[in-house]
Design an enzyme around this catalytic site. Structure first.
Site, PDB file in Angstrom:
ATOM      1  N   ASP A 287      34.618  34.238  42.948  1.00 52.96           N
ATOM      2  CA  ASP A 287      34.614  35.093  44.143  1.00 52.96           C
ATOM      3  C   ASP A 287      35.594  34.572  45.190  1.00 52.96           C
ATOM      4  OD1 ASP A 287      33.225  32.844  45.139  1.00 52.96           O
ATOM      5  OD2 ASP A 287      31.283  33.767  44.740  1.00 52.96           O
TER       6      ASP A 287
ATOM      7  N   ASN B 154      33.423  29.904  41.405  1.00 49.51           N
ATOM      8  CA  ASN B 154      32.222  30.539  41.946  1.00 49.51           C
ATOM      9  C   ASN B 154      31.794  29.785  43.199  1.00 49.51           C
ATOM     10  OD1 ASN B 154      29.755  31.712  42.497  1.00 49.51           O
ATOM     11  ND2 ASN B 154      29.065  31.726  40.369  1.00 49.51           N
TER      12      ASN B 154
ATOM     13  N   GLY C  20      31.450  35.350  37.717  1.00 45.39           N
ATOM     14  CA  GLY C  20      30.885  34.890  38.981  1.00 45.39           C
ATOM     15  C   GLY C  20      31.863  34.327  39.984  1.00 45.39           C
TER      16      GLY C  20
ATOM     17  N   ASN D  88      25.958  36.061  45.261  1.00 43.62           N
ATOM     18  CA  ASN D  88      26.533  37.384  44.996  1.00 43.62           C
ATOM     19  C   ASN D  88      26.919  37.580  43.533  1.00 43.62           C
ATOM     20  OD1 ASN D  88      28.940  35.982  44.619  1.00 43.62           O
ATOM     21  ND2 ASN D  88      29.845  36.598  46.565  1.00 43.62           N
ATOM     22  N   ASP D  89      26.418  36.709  42.645  1.00 45.00           N
ATOM     23  CA  ASP D  89      26.764  36.845  41.229  1.00 45.00           C
ATOM     24  C   ASP D  89      26.305  38.191  40.666  1.00 45.00           C
ATOM     25  OD1 ASP D  89      27.841  34.359  41.387  1.00 45.00           O
ATOM     26  OD2 ASP D  89      26.329  33.349  40.159  1.00 45.00           O
TER      27      ASP D  89
ATOM     28  N   ASP E 159      50.525  47.419  41.198  1.00 45.22           N
ATOM     29  CA  ASP E 159      50.235  47.541  39.774  1.00 45.22           C
ATOM     30  C   ASP E 159      50.924  48.783  39.199  1.00 45.22           C
ATOM     31  OD1 ASP E 159      48.615  46.765  37.406  1.00 45.22           O
ATOM     32  OD2 ASP E 159      47.629  48.696  37.770  1.00 45.22           O
TER      33      ASP E 159
ATOM     34  N   GLU F 120      55.409  46.180  39.797  1.00 46.13           N
ATOM     35  CA  GLU F 120      55.356  45.850  38.376  1.00 46.13           C
ATOM     36  C   GLU F 120      55.999  46.978  37.570  1.00 46.13           C
ATOM     37  OE1 GLU F 120      52.074  44.955  34.848  1.00 46.13           O
ATOM     38  OE2 GLU F 120      51.679  46.436  36.401  1.00 46.13           O
TER      39      GLU F 120
END
Length: 613
Positions: free
Chosen positions: A158, A131, A156, A136-137, A327, A356
């Site tokens: 980032d 964090n 949290g 910006n949490d 993905d 993947e």
């Protein structure tokens, strides 16, 4: 001056679009691109009735306008000549005007080098790593707030936390960062993982911003580290605006309905290669949704296909990426996948993309690698695939008792299947990732086995990927819940008793693992035998698996001993790779050896010997 001009152009575009509530995607393009025909998606209530015109701009033309049954969308097709100059395109109508910047490309952008066997990728779940910005949490307008005590909640972490950790990552020896998706996931719960995207052109504000992501790329490159973006082509989050207002009726598979699971994917990936598969089974796999919260995109829709192709190229150019991880690669339409990868590789010939395909069957995985001649005639442009076969074999090989069919022979057999792949150096190898139990957990918290596993991954053929925290034995012994697998990194959050960045509070085992991995990671960065050398391995004998990496400059011998006692290893079988009376250095212990007929291998150990010619 040029930079100031480009920033001003982007600002004017944003100001123009915002003032009318108009969404324009992409927000800009560049001159000098091979992809010089682009489609702008405009979204605003009843915009389809608008008659847009492009004000005269030398070497740029508005060639076509597409309208759909949805009056809230219009698509502008623009052709940009190779001779076009930077500036601002002006699109006007009676009620709507907007500007669209054409920017200069970064010098030598097209010649950028993607990740390769010279690299090691470090996989991070940003929300669980560090964090770096508490402000910006929790962000107004985002449906999910921070909840660090809930394993499925946002904790949290980032982008700023990753930036702060760059010196640590450089010292560790990694050369590429793969972050799980950082784009907006404005979902009511379980949004931390990033795979339910609600805006393809916007970084999630709880992660940072587009400009901060771009800054991460620049700062990482200053440390000799590239940035790999995790892209999702198969599905979106159910709170994406497309679910409230679909651009076309066929934008989402199965009519945009999950239907209480009746339209869920079968996960039967083998239907793609199966010459006997029914069309029904193929559709159920490709078109089916993962879950109700992840609607499945219909890439056969030409406007959507173009949107996704442009989006990938936009992020490569904007953020100066060195690679993409895709993905759930095979779940998307296979014709689209060829078009998507071909467009990117045409724009950036030396780039790299890894897909993947979660299968332990190399015959299925190799189907997708560029250069493979497939029975059904399918041609792929995907450079790299992930080696789930070797991952599974490695865990089994270390946990099973040795016999003719168990133990190390599983690893040997997995690598023996390399004849199926067109390019074995461009295969991604790994011991674990964000979707499976951590390697230390799978190996029953056995430090010696963990060291052997990671030694092999960092010295065998291919491109190694390690999961954040493997270097300090992060563990999910509590459960196989993804929240436990994606555990908080030590030192990234307040009130943790241990801190990897300072070394405070780490156990002796954690320090030992970290030291070993850092030694290997930094060694392999400059080892020609590991980077591009030939792999020759030998059938496992008496609990020892051994192999050599050979280049013109160097020979590396690796011995992986599973036995709980020392082994006097006879070297006669290695004559074809072993110089007579060679002097070798064990890079893990700094011991010197004169290699004659035998070498003593310590119990439960990895030995890496380097012979420089």
């Amino acid at each position: 001056m040029r930079l100031i001009k480009q920033i001003l152009l982007l600002f004017l575009c944003t100001l123009s679009s915002t003032s009318y509530g108009l969404s324009v995607e992409p927000s800009n393009w560049w001159v000098g691109m091979k992809k010089n025909t682009i489609t702008l998606m405009l979204h605003e209530p009843n915009i389809a009735n608008t008659q847009f015109k492009l004000l005269p701009y030398k070497e740029v033309e508005l060639t076509k306008i597409t309208r759909t049954r949805n009056p809230n969308y219009i698509f502008l097709h623009v052709t940009i000549s190779d001779k076009a100059q930077t500036g601002s395109l002006k699109f006007n109508s009676r009620n709507n005007n907007f500007s669209f910047p054409l920017l200069d490309r970064k010098k030598h952008s097209a010649e950028r080098r993607g990740f390769s066997s010279a690299d090691t990728l470090y996989l991070i779940n940003p929300d669980r790593f560090a964090n770096g910005d508490k402000k910006n949490d929790t962000v107004n307008g985002m449906l999910e707030a921070i909840n660090p005590t809930f394993k499925g909640g946002r904790h949290g972490g980032d982008i700023q936390g990753v930036i702060n950790a760059l010196p640590y990552l450089k010292d560790l020896g990694v050369t590429q960062l793969w972050l799980t998706p950082v784009l907006e996931n404005n979902m009511p719960d379980y949004s931390y993982h990033g795979y339910a995207i609600t805006d393809f052109y916007k970084v999630d504000p709880r992660m940072g911003s587009n400009s901060l992501y771009k800054s991460l790329s620049a700062k990482a490159k200053e440390q000799g580290i590239g940035l790999v973006m995790d892209m999702v082509l198969n599905h979106i989050g159910s709170r994406h605006k497309w679910m409230r207002d679909k651009p076309t009726q066929n934008w989402i598979n199965f009519g945009g309905e999950f239907n209480n699971g009746k339209n869920a994917t079968s996960h039967a990936r083998q239907t793609i290669q199966d010459p006997h598969a029914s069309d029904y089974d193929k559709r159920q796999f490709n078109d089916g949704w993962f879950v109700a919260s992840m609607p499945d995109l219909n890439q056969r829709q030409p406007l959507l296909s173009e949107y996704l192709i442009q989006n990938a190229i936009w992020w490569i150019e904007y953020a100066d990426l060195s690679g993409i991880r895709v993905d759930t690669y095979s779940y998307s339409d296979n014709v689209f996948l060829s078009d998507w990868t071909k467009a990117i590789m045409n724009e950036y010939p030396h780039f790299n993309i890894v897909g993947e395909e979660w299968t332990s069957n190399p015959a299925i995985a190799s189907y997708w690698q560029r250069g493979k001649v497939n029975q059904n005639g399918y041609t792929s442009s995907l450079p790299s695939v992930m080696d789930f076969s070797l991952q599974e074999a490695l865990i089994q090989g270390l946990n099973e008792q040795e016999s003719w069919s168990t133990g190390w022979i599983k690893v040997y057999q997995s690598l023996a299947n390399d004849f199926l792949y067109p390019d074995t150096n461009n295969i991604m190898v790994f011991a674990d990732n964000h979707d499976m139990s951590r390697v230390y957990t799978e190996l029953k918290q056995d430090l010696a086995k963990a060291k052997i596993a990671m030694t092999m991954l960092l010295t065998t053929r291919g491109i190694p990927q390690i999961y954040y925290g493997t270097e300090i034995l992060l563990d999910n012994r509590l459960s196989k819940d993804h929240g436990d697998i994606r555990i908080d990194f030590l030192g990234g959050f307040e009130n943790q008793q241990a801190n990897v960045f300072t070394g405070q509070g780490l156990t002796a085992d954690q320090q030992s693992m970290h030291s070993m991995m850092s030694t290997l990671l930094n060694f392999r960065k400059t080892s020609p035998a590991i980077i591009h050398g030939k792999l020759i391995h030998f059938s496992p004998k008496n609990g020892v698996y051994s192999y050599a990496r050979l280049s013109d400059e160097q020979v590396i011998l690796v011995f992986l001993n599973k036995n709980t006692e020392a082994v006097n290893q006879n070297l006669d079988y290695m004559n074809e790779v072993l110089p007579i009376n060679a002097e070798a250095k064990n890079i893990l212990s700094n011991e010197m050896h004169i290699l004659k007929s035998k070498i003593t291998l310590k119990p439960m150990s990895a030995t890496v010997l380097v012979i420089n010619k």
